[in-house]
Design a protein around this motif. Structure first.
Motif, short mmCIF file in Angstrom:
data_model
loop_
_atom_site.label_atom_id
_atom_site.label_comp_id
_atom_site.label_asym_id
_atom_site.label_seq_id
_atom_site.Cartn_x
_atom_site.Cartn_y
_atom_site.Cartn_z
N ARG A 2 0.87 -1.18 0.00
CA ARG A 2 0.00 0.00 0.00
C ARG A 2 0.90 1.22 0.00
N ASN A 3 0.28 2.40 0.10
CA ASN A 3 1.09 3.62 0.22
C ASN A 3 1.82 3.57 1.56
N GLY A 50 8.27 14.18 1.45
CA GLY A 50 8.30 14.17 -0.02
C GLY A 50 7.69 15.43 -0.59
N VAL A 51 6.54 15.81 -0.04
CA VAL A 51 5.84 17.01 -0.53
C VAL A 51 6.72 18.25 -0.28
N LEU A 52 7.29 18.34 0.91
CA LEU A 52 8.11 19.51 1.23
C LEU A 52 9.39 19.57 0.40
N SER A 69 17.69 8.59 -1.84
CA SER A 69 16.25 8.82 -1.64
C SER A 69 15.69 8.03 -0.47
N ILE A 70 16.51 7.77 0.55
CA ILE A 70 15.98 6.96 1.64
C ILE A 70 15.49 7.83 2.80
N GLY A 71 14.56 7.28 3.57
CA GLY A 71 14.08 7.96 4.77
C GLY A 71 12.77 8.69 4.59
N MET A 72 12.15 8.57 3.41
CA MET A 72 10.89 9.29 3.23
C MET A 72 9.80 8.48 2.53
N GLY A 73 10.02 7.21 2.42
CA GLY A 73 8.94 6.38 1.89
C GLY A 73 8.86 6.29 0.37
N ALA A 74 9.74 7.03 -0.34
CA ALA A 74 9.67 6.96 -1.81
C ALA A 74 10.00 5.54 -2.26
N ILE A 75 11.04 4.99 -1.66
CA ILE A 75 11.47 3.66 -2.06
C ILE A 75 10.44 2.62 -1.56
N MET A 76 9.82 2.95 -0.42
CA MET A 76 8.77 2.06 0.11
C MET A 76 7.58 2.02 -0.86
N ALA A 77 7.22 3.18 -1.37
CA ALA A 77 6.09 3.26 -2.30
C ALA A 77 6.41 2.46 -3.57
N TYR A 78 7.62 2.58 -4.07
CA TYR A 78 8.00 1.84 -5.28
C TYR A 78 8.06 0.34 -4.98
N GLY A 79 8.50 -0.01 -3.76
CA GLY A 79 8.60 -1.43 -3.37
C GLY A 79 7.23 -2.10 -3.39
N ALA A 80 6.17 -1.31 -3.18
CA ALA A 80 4.81 -1.86 -3.15
C ALA A 80 4.40 -2.43 -4.52
N TYR A 81 5.09 -1.99 -5.57
CA TYR A 81 4.73 -2.46 -6.92
C TYR A 81 5.73 -3.51 -7.42
N LEU A 82 6.57 -4.02 -6.51
CA LEU A 82 7.61 -4.97 -6.91
C LEU A 82 7.07 -6.40 -6.90
N PRO A 83 7.20 -7.13 -8.02
CA PRO A 83 6.70 -8.50 -8.05
C PRO A 83 7.37 -9.34 -6.95
N GLN A 84 6.62 -10.30 -6.41
CA GLN A 84 7.06 -11.08 -5.25
C GLN A 84 8.36 -11.86 -5.52
N PRO A 105 4.50 8.87 -3.30
CA PRO A 105 3.90 8.44 -2.03
C PRO A 105 2.63 9.22 -1.69
N ALA A 106 2.64 10.54 -1.87
CA ALA A 106 1.46 11.34 -1.52
C ALA A 106 0.29 11.00 -2.44
N VAL A 107 0.58 10.82 -3.73
CA VAL A 107 -0.50 10.52 -4.68
C VAL A 107 -1.08 9.13 -4.39
N ALA A 108 -0.20 8.16 -4.14
CA ALA A 108 -0.67 6.80 -3.84
C ALA A 108 -1.55 6.82 -2.59
N TRP A 109 -1.13 7.59 -1.59
CA TRP A 109 -1.92 7.69 -0.36
C TRP A 109 -3.30 8.26 -0.65
N MET A 110 -3.34 9.33 -1.46
CA MET A 110 -4.63 9.99 -1.71
C MET A 110 -5.55 9.09 -2.55
#
Ligand code: PFF
Length: 456
Positions: free
Chosen positions: A80-81, A110-112, A240-255, A338-343
């Motif tokens: 998820r986001n 990310g937004v800031l 780009s670590i520490g703000m969830g950008a990589i986490m958001a991209y990881g959500a779309y990573l095949p298992q 991340p912000a767009v995925a959340w919204m």
């Protein structure tokens, strides 16, 4: 609760990357940006070269890699986001939804960050037509400085450039994961090609070995404690670590994709591009008797001067600023996703509408930075102008804290079962990750953070 089954069967609402390569390109695109091509050379220049570069490389591998692996594994587990993922995994693994605040902080960071990143990227875009029209040809240091100062002093052109950059971002993000993929598939190889052309030029500049010596001969007396901390902060920022950008991209990573291999590829690509950028910039600086410690102006003031004196300088300068704009664009996509995925996940609005709303908010916040260099240059509080405050808050506080908490969560709160399943069993790499993520990374990052806020 059987976490294994849950982790494997969850699906992202936004679809998946079509391949491992697409994921690597997207994460590399997010990592490679103004941080590598503009920030790394000027910081290496300011901190004496070799020793700084070696310490930076050490942090990239010892801190950057384990934190990035933690972010990807959390993202893929939750699918998820970053806010929803941290809430879900926090409840599953730690019996508390307090962890969602890591996601909230990341999405806000990310937004800031994008609000000022977009303004600087706007400068880069503006330098493309300037380069193309030959405005740097035959100029001297004073007129090149004036060119930059005059441009930045005009709020209308700075805001216009920021608007154009955010509009491009909006169109790409609005088209979803597939759009992101298409964009990076075209942008990343283009970027590498452009950098390589510049590298070949720099090889023939006559001062190539001076640049190599400056970058790789360690002179530890030129590096103080502040420089070490700067290197650590830069390592986090550039990956780009520490703000969830990589986490958001990881959500779309095949298992079935290996997180360790993907991380190694991204870190190597990011680091090589920073090194390549240094190997382009420093030989050119030395060939022209310029000062490598010029500071943040290095790209905008020094390089145009160098380009202006070179044969084919108009062509190469145009390529360079196109390259820098590409790099900034692919990073900006990672800042906004991340912000767009959340919204999208939390409201009934379409992806396009969400992208439009988030882009407008970021555009509006960016006005603060755009005006920090002209109309509101004298409006200062705490750390300086609006821009300086946003930069300080995000780079020195939010990103390090985000990195510490994310890694802490993965290594201490998540069960060994869940993490080893995501990282492919109890291999040697898994044990190394666990050691670095449990002890080394959080402690080291905490040290930068405490230093940044002046507690040590
Ligand atoms: N890594 C980017 C750069 O080096 O320019 C900046 C960045 C992008 C930081 C995305 C953080 C982020 F989430």
């Amino acid at each position: 609760m059987n976490n294994n089954v849950q982790g494997e069967t969850r699906q992202s609402l936004h679809g998946n990357w079509s391949s491992r390569l697409a994921f690597i390109l997207a994460v590399t695109g997010s990592a490679v940006g103004l941080g590598n091509i503009w920030k790394f050379p000027y910081m290496a220049g300011q901190n004496g070269g070799g020793a700084f570069v070696i310490v930076y490389l050490m942090f990239v591998f010892l801190i950057g890699m384990p934190v990035m692996m933690s972010e990807i594994l959390i993202g893929r587990r939750g699918r998820r986001n970053p806010i929803a993922t941290m809430k879900l995994l926090g409840e599953e693994e730690g019996n508390s939804d307090i962890w969602k605040w890591i996601g909230v902080m990341g999405v806000s960071a990310g937004v800031l960050i994008l609000s000022y990143y977009s303004v600087i990227a706007g400068w880069t875009i503006t330098y493309i037509p300037k380069a193309f029209l030959g405005e740097f040809v035959g100029t001297d240091a004073t007129s090149i400085s004036k060119l930059f100062d005059n441009f930045v002093a005009n709020p209308v052109s700075v805001i216009l450039a920021h608007t154009i950059f955010m509009a491009i971002n909006f169109f790409i993000i609005a088209s979803g994961v597939k759009g992101l993929e298409k964009a990076v598939r075209f942008l990343m190889p283009g970027l590498l090609l452009l950098l390589f052309i510049l590298f070949l030029y720099s090889l023939t500049s006559g001062s190539f070995m001076d640049g190599v010596r400056f970058m790789f001969t360690p002179n530890f007396s030129a590096l103080n404690w502040d420089g070490v901390l700067t290197a650590m902060g830069l390592a986090c920022f550039t990956l780009s670590i520490g703000m969830g950008a990589i986490m958001a991209y990881g959500a779309y990573l095949p298992q079935e994709t290996s997180i360790t291999n993907a991380t190694v590829s991204v870190v190597i690509a990011d680091t090589s591009i920073a090194m390549l950028a240094g190997l382009v910039i420093f030989p050119l600086v030395f060939a022209n008797g310029l000062n490598p410690g010029e500071g943040p102006d290095l790209v905008f003031k020094t390089l145009p001067l160098v380009f202006g004196q070179m044969q084919a300088g108009t062509f190469l300068a145009t390529i360079f600023f196109v390259l820098l704009s590409f790099a900034a664009l692919t990073s900006a996509l990672g800042l906004m996703e991340p912000a767009v995925a959340w919204m999208v996940e939390s409201t009934d609005y379409t992806r396009k509408q969400c992208a439009g709303i988030i882009a407008s908010i970021i555009w509006f916040l960016g006005l603060g930075t755009a005006l920090s260099f002209n109309t509101m240059a004298d409006f200062k509080f705490i750390n300086g102008t609006i821009y300086e405050n946003v930069d300080f808050l995000t780079s020195n506080i939010m990103l390090p804290l985000g990195a510490v908490f994310t890694t802490f969560f993965a290594a201490w709160i998540m069960s060994k079962n869940s993490t080893s399943e995501e990282l492919g069993g109890h291999s040697v790499t898994y044990r190394i990750w666990r050691f670095l993520a449990k002890y080394f990374s959080p402690i080291a990052i905490l040290i930068i953070f405490l230093q940044a806020i002046g507690w040590i």
